[in-house]
Write a protein that holds these residues in place. Structure first.
Motif, PDB file in Angstrom:
ATOM      1  N   TYR A   1      37.853  30.001  38.801  1.00 58.89           N
ATOM      2  CA  TYR A   1      36.733  29.110  38.491  1.00 58.89           C
ATOM      3  C   TYR A   1      35.433  29.560  39.145  1.00 58.89           C
ATOM      4  N   ASN A   2      35.532  30.442  40.120  1.00 61.73           N
ATOM      5  CA  ASN A   2      34.328  30.939  40.775  1.00 61.73           C
ATOM      6  C   ASN A   2      34.104  32.419  40.500  1.00 61.73           C
TER       7      ASN A   2
ATOM      8  N   ASP B   1      29.371  31.102  43.729  1.00 65.20           N
ATOM      9  CA  ASP B   1      29.724  29.925  44.536  1.00 65.20           C
ATOM     10  C   ASP B   1      30.099  30.306  45.972  1.00 65.20           C
TER      11      ASP B   1
HETATM   12 MG    MG Z   1      32.458  26.469  41.848  1.00 59.57          MG
END
Ligand code: MG
Ligand code: ATP
Length: 255
Positions: free
Chosen positions: A193-194, A206
Motif C-alpha cells: 500500500y505504500n 509514505d
Molecule cells: Mg500510506
C-alpha cells in the motif's frame, strides 16, 4: 571522489527556476491522518507540472474547519511509540509524547510533516526511488506526483503485474531499500500500500514514520517487519524471497 564529498543527487529537470503559480486540482486520496491533493504548478514560461500535496489534518479542528480547509475526512491516529525514539525532543517533550498528553499529541502531530520531508530528502539523496520532495507547506509536504494527467499511479496492491514485472519490481524495491539502509534509514511501514507502480517504475512513498539505526533501537525489528511484509506480497505473485537472507544482507549494510 569520496562519497561524502559527492554532490547530493540533483533535483529533477522538471523543477524549473521560474516564477510559478500553484493551483489545487482536487483530492487524490484520503488517508488516516493526511489527505493527498493534486496540484498543478504553472510556470511563468508556460509549462506546467503536476505535484502531489500531502496535507496533515489539523489535530483539533473547530466546527467546519476541516471542510473549510478542503479536507474530506477526519482523523484516526497511529501509534507513535516505535517511531519517535529518534526525534530531537527535550526530555519534557519526550515524556509528553510517551505519555500521550495533549501537548505530546500536538507535538507528534507537528512532527509528521517535518519528519516526512526530512526522510524523503534523505531517501532521495541516498538514491532511493521516492517522489522528489519539493517543499514543506503550512500543513504538509509538496512532492513529485507519480502518474500523469489521466491517472495517478496505482499502489502495488492494486496494480496488475506480469511475472516479469513482479521480478523487476522486487529488484527495484530491494535496490531502494539497500540505498535507504546504507544511508542509515528504515522505512518502517513498507507494504504493497505504500509502494506505487508506474510505467515499470517502483516508487516508495509514505515515509513520515521512517527511523534511523543510530537513534532508534527498534530499527532492526522494523526493517525485518518491512522485509517480511513485502516478501509476503511478492510470494503471492510468484517471487520467492528469503526474508532472513535479505534481512541479514541489509543489516550488514547498516553496520
Ligand atoms: Mg500510506
Ligand atoms: N507522490 C504521490 N504521487 C501519486 N500518488 C500519491 C503520492 N503520494 C501519495 N499518493 C497516493 O495517496 C495515498 C496516500 O498517501 P500516503 O500513503 O503517503 O498517506 P497516508 O496518510 O499514510 O495514507 P494511508 O493512511 O492510506 O496509508 C497513496 O496510497 C497513493 O495512492
Amino acid at each position: 571522489m569520496h562519497p561524502s564529498l559527492a554532490r547530493p543527487r540533483p533535483a529533477p529537470p522538471w523543477l524549473l527556476d521560474e516564477p510559478y503559480d500553484d493551483r489545487p486540482l482536487g483530492t487524490l486520496k484520503t488517508g488516516k491522518e493526511a489527505e493527498v491533493f493534486v496540484v498543478e504548478r504553472r510556470y511563468a514560461g508556460g509549462s506546467s507540472v503536476l505535484l502531489a500535496h500531502k496535507r496533515y489534518r489539523p489535530r483539533r479542528p473547530g466546527k467546519g474547519e476541516l471542510r473549510a480547509l478542503g479536507f474530506a475526512h477526519s482523523t484516526a491516529y497511529r501509534n507513535t511509540s516505535a517511531y519517535s525514539a529518534g526525534w530531537y525532543l527535550s526530555s519534557r517533550d519526550r515524556r509528553a509524547v510517551e505519555t500521550h498528553t495533549d501537548h505530546g499529541q500536538d507535538l507528534v502531530h507537528r512532527m509528521w510533516p517535518v519528519q516526512e520531508l526530512a526522510m524523503l530528502q534523505r531517501a532521495w539523496d541516498a538514491g532511493a526511488s521516492v517522489p522528489y520532495p519539493v517543499e514543506r507547506t503550512a500543513d504538509g509536504v509538496l512532492m513529485e506526483f507519480i502518474g500523469d494527467v489521466d491517472r495517478a499511479a496505482p499502489r502495488l496492491a492494486n496494480a496488475r503485474l506480469s511475472r516479469a514485472d513482479a521480478s523487476s519490481a522486487w529488484q527495484q524495491l530491494l535496490g531502494s531499500v539497500r540505498a535507504l539502509v546504507a544511508a542509515g534509514v528504515v522505512h518502517g511501514d513498507l507494504s504493497a500500500y505504500n509502494l506505487l507502480w508506474w510505467n515499470g517504475r517502483m516508487v516508495l512513498i509514505d515515509l513520515p514514520q521512517a527511523v534511523e539505526f543510530i537513534t532508534n533501537a527498534d530499527a532492526p525489528d522494523l526493517l525485518h517487519r518491512d522485509v517480511a511484509n513485502v516478501a509476503a506480497w511478492f510470494a503471492r505473485h510468484g517471487i520467492e524471497v528469503d526474508v532472513e537472507a535479505v534481512f541479514a544482507e541489509l543489516l550488514a549494510l547498516a553496520f
